[in-house]
Design an enzyme around this catalytic site. Structure first.
Site, short mmCIF file in Angstrom:
data_model
loop_
_atom_site.label_atom_id
_atom_site.label_comp_id
_atom_site.label_asym_id
_atom_site.label_seq_id
_atom_site.Cartn_x
_atom_site.Cartn_y
_atom_site.Cartn_z
N ASP A 254 -59.74 -72.37 66.20
CA ASP A 254 -59.29 -72.55 64.82
C ASP A 254 -59.30 -71.18 64.13
O ASP A 254 -60.27 -70.42 64.24
CB ASP A 254 -60.23 -73.51 64.09
CG ASP A 254 -59.73 -73.83 62.69
OD1 ASP A 254 -59.04 -74.84 62.53
OD2 ASP A 254 -60.04 -73.06 61.75
N ILE A 255 -58.21 -70.87 63.43
CA ILE A 255 -58.14 -69.60 62.70
C ILE A 255 -59.01 -69.72 61.45
O ILE A 255 -58.82 -70.62 60.63
CB ILE A 255 -56.69 -69.27 62.31
CG1 ILE A 255 -55.79 -69.19 63.56
CG2 ILE A 255 -56.62 -67.96 61.52
CD1 ILE A 255 -54.33 -69.00 63.25
N GLU B 50 -53.63 -74.98 62.10
CA GLU B 50 -54.06 -73.70 62.64
C GLU B 50 -54.99 -73.87 63.84
O GLU B 50 -55.71 -72.95 64.20
CB GLU B 50 -54.75 -72.87 61.55
CG GLU B 50 -56.08 -73.43 61.05
CD GLU B 50 -55.92 -74.42 59.90
OE1 GLU B 50 -56.89 -74.57 59.13
OE2 GLU B 50 -54.85 -75.03 59.76
#
Length: 609
Positions: free
Chosen positions: A481-482, A526
């Protein structure tokens, strides 16, 4: 209005409170314009029976002389497109045609009696120009009822739909007749009048493949055996379709072709029992011959164009579409491409159902699946219509790449078995090559990042788990996950956010070894997911750390340096993918809660390294 004509009002409804307001134009029209009868079709989406009853009451309270028929549906057609809401009311106003609404309750064992009553009512109206019927078949055998319907006017056009509830979770099938809810029975509308004209067309688009087989054991909308083997073996052997919760989505591209009283019909298995029996929405009688078929989007679109031209010559004033819910699933986002051509001829509405009814030239009423029945209506004489305008833009296809893969599997298997199938295989190969060039890459990748989409990476993990069990090996997955991605969008805009997503996907891909079967997919938003077959936790952690540092050191356009949180887990195949995803998600959650920009491992078994 000059001369007789059918006038339609299409009312999209989001909730019950809107109905009265949306009926105002209809009421005003009826107060000022000559008319002979009014019929409302109510397509109820996933509304329950009490909501449906309320709709019937409101319509009859507001327009006391209206006839009301309705059904649950799997989507609605509004002005030739998939409707954005789940509920649609279509009010048809006739200038010279009259409507007779008939209702029949029935149950198991009373099908023949119900058919006799319906047949007698049809024969008592020799001026009938068409019959529309809806059936809710929870508690009786609809096929038996159809086989007992016999009326004098064999050329009477009959159309309609069947609801069984198999495409809806936790819902009951029903139909609406005025203020009445019918859970088990039939409603029918007779269109009466010399000036009423109707024209029916039907679109299929599925092509047969392989040799004929036989349903050697079948009963009550279930086929237990084909060629004396479990019926599921056909899909397993030729198409490698696994028994999964989404069995219907895997088989809808390959329905069964058989015959009902000599008429070719399609049947889609919507489930598979543990003993290999295929569950169906309509009967395949024991002893029937059958073949597999495959969906061909080009063929479907060509058929739509042919039927559109035939309807153009009829000059309809209104068009109703009865489209199979399985076709909507098959087309996915492209379903409007088989709907909108009819809107170019006349106002077009309709709905998606579980079975489409259409009569034959000799008076048989047949329950179809995977077809589209187009019904053109007109009052008064035929008028010349201009040629249908052709679409200039390229036809776009939306379907699942697994269909193409399974066609390839089928070709491989039948080539070894069938010497006489050469002509069919050449045709399949040609269609496969054409479709692969247009579909394969698009259908299994995420359009923005060019990584695998969620469906494709899920399927690959499902297969990798089976391989791990068979080979007694270990696989790992990474969930990424960003960090603080929302802030990127809020600060720099979604265009920059898209660049960050694409660059992150490229960086992840650069760290993987495709030769070892590494695969990455966009999980959503994301989030990304990486599959590492034949990889233990220690190696997976090293790769996760490599991805983390690679992203951390990269400077993104306008967004600067960004970081990733990563969750890592591994399995020896002794669990299903749902458990694996839950554990990976837990690892990712711990990474983010622990301060982000780190790798966290959650183990299934301490012995798995």
């Amino acid at each position: 209005m000059g001369g007789d004509s059918v006038r339609q009002f299409l009312l999209m409804v989001n909730d019950l409170t809107e109905i009265k307001e949306k009926l105002k134009p209809v009421r005003e029209y009826l107060e000022t314009e000559k008319h002979s009868d009014v019929l409302a079709h109510v397509f109820l989406g996933d509304w329950d029976s009490e909501h449906a009853r309320t709709v019937g009451n409101v319509l009859l309270d507001e327009l006391p002389n209206i006839k009301v028929m309705g059904t649950v549906s799997s989507g609605e057609v509004y002005e030739g497109n998939l409707a954005p809401t789940n509920y649609l009311i279509v009010v048809s106003v006739f200038e010279s045609t009259t409507i007779e609404l008939l209702t029949y309750h029935t149950e198991q064992g009373a099908e023949a009696s119900c058919a006799d009553l319906l047949s007698a009512d049809i024969d008592s109206h020799p001026d009938a120009k068409a019959l529309e019927m809806y059936a809710s078949v929870l508690n009786f055998n609809f096929q038996t009822l159809l086989e007992h319907i016999r009326y004098e006017n064999k050329t009477l056009p009959v159309f309609g739909s069947v609801v069984m509830g198999v495409t809806k979770e936790n819902s009951t099938a029903f139909i609406l007749a005025g203020r009445e809810i019918i859970l088990s029975g039939v409603i029918a509308v007779l269109y009466l009048g010399e000036d009423f004209h109707i024209h029916l067309e039907q679109v299929f688009g599925w092509k047969p493949m392989g040799l004929e087989m036989k349903a050697t054991k079948a009963h009550d909308r279930s086929v237990q055996e084909i060629n004396d083997k479990p019926a599921y073996d056909v899909y397993k052997h030729y198409l490698k379709i696994p028994k999964m919760e989404n069995f219907l989505t895997l088989t809808l591209g390959f329905p069964i072709i058989t015959k009902d009283r000599g008429v070719e019909v399609l049947r889609v298995p919507h489930g598979c029992d543990d003993d290999g029996a295929l569950r169906l929405s309509a009967d395949i009688p024991e002893g029937s011959t059958l073949r597999l078929s495959y969906g061909n989007l080009s063929e479907i679109y060509n058929e739509v164009s042919e039927k559109q031209e035939s309807l153009r010559q009829f000059a309809p004033q209104a068009i109703f579409l009865f489209d199979c819910a399985a076709r909507k699933m098959f087309w996915q986002m492209g379903i409007d491409q088989e709907l909108f051509p009819f809107q170019r001829l006349a106002p077009t509405c309709g709905f998606f159902c579980e079975g489409e009814l259409k009569s034959t030239e000799d008076g048989l009423i047949v329950n179809h699946q995977c077809s589209l029945v187009a019904v053109g209506m007109r009052e008064g004489p035929e008028v010349e219509m201009p040629p249908a305008r052709k679409r200039m833009e390229e036809l776009k296809f939306f379907t699942d790449s697994s269909i193409m893969k399974r066609m390839g599997t089928f070709i491989q298997m039948t080539t070894m078995e069938l010497e006489e199938a050469n002509r069919q295989l050449v045709e399949l190969n040609r269609d496969l090559n054409l479709a692969n060039a247009k579909l394969s890459y698009m259908a299994m990748t995420d359009g923005l990042t060019q990584l695998f989409n969620r469906r494709e990476i899920e399927q690959r993990i499902h297969q990798a788990l089976e391989d791990a069990r068979d080979e007694r090996s270990v696989l790992s997955i990474l969930m990424l996950d960003i960090d603080f991605f929302k802030k990127v969008n809020d600060t720099y805009g979604h265009a920059v956010g898209d660049i960050v997503l694409k660059d992150t996907a490229d960086l992840i891909r650069s760290c993987l070894d495709e030769g070892r079967g590494h695969a990455a997919g966009r999980w959503g938003g994301e989030e990304f997911l990486v599959l590492l077959p034949n990889t233990g936790l220690a190696e997976a952690m090293q790769l996760a750390e490599k991805i983390r540092t690679t992203v951390e050191s990269h400077e993104f356009h306008q967004a600067g340096h960004r970081t990733l949180s990563l969750g890592v887990t591994a399995t020896d195949g002794a669990e299903d993918e749902k458990q694996l995803f839950i554990r990976a998600d837990e690892a990712l959650y711990r990474a983010k809660e622990g301060g982000r920009n780190q790798v966290v491992v959650v183990r299934e078994n301490p012995q798995i390294e």
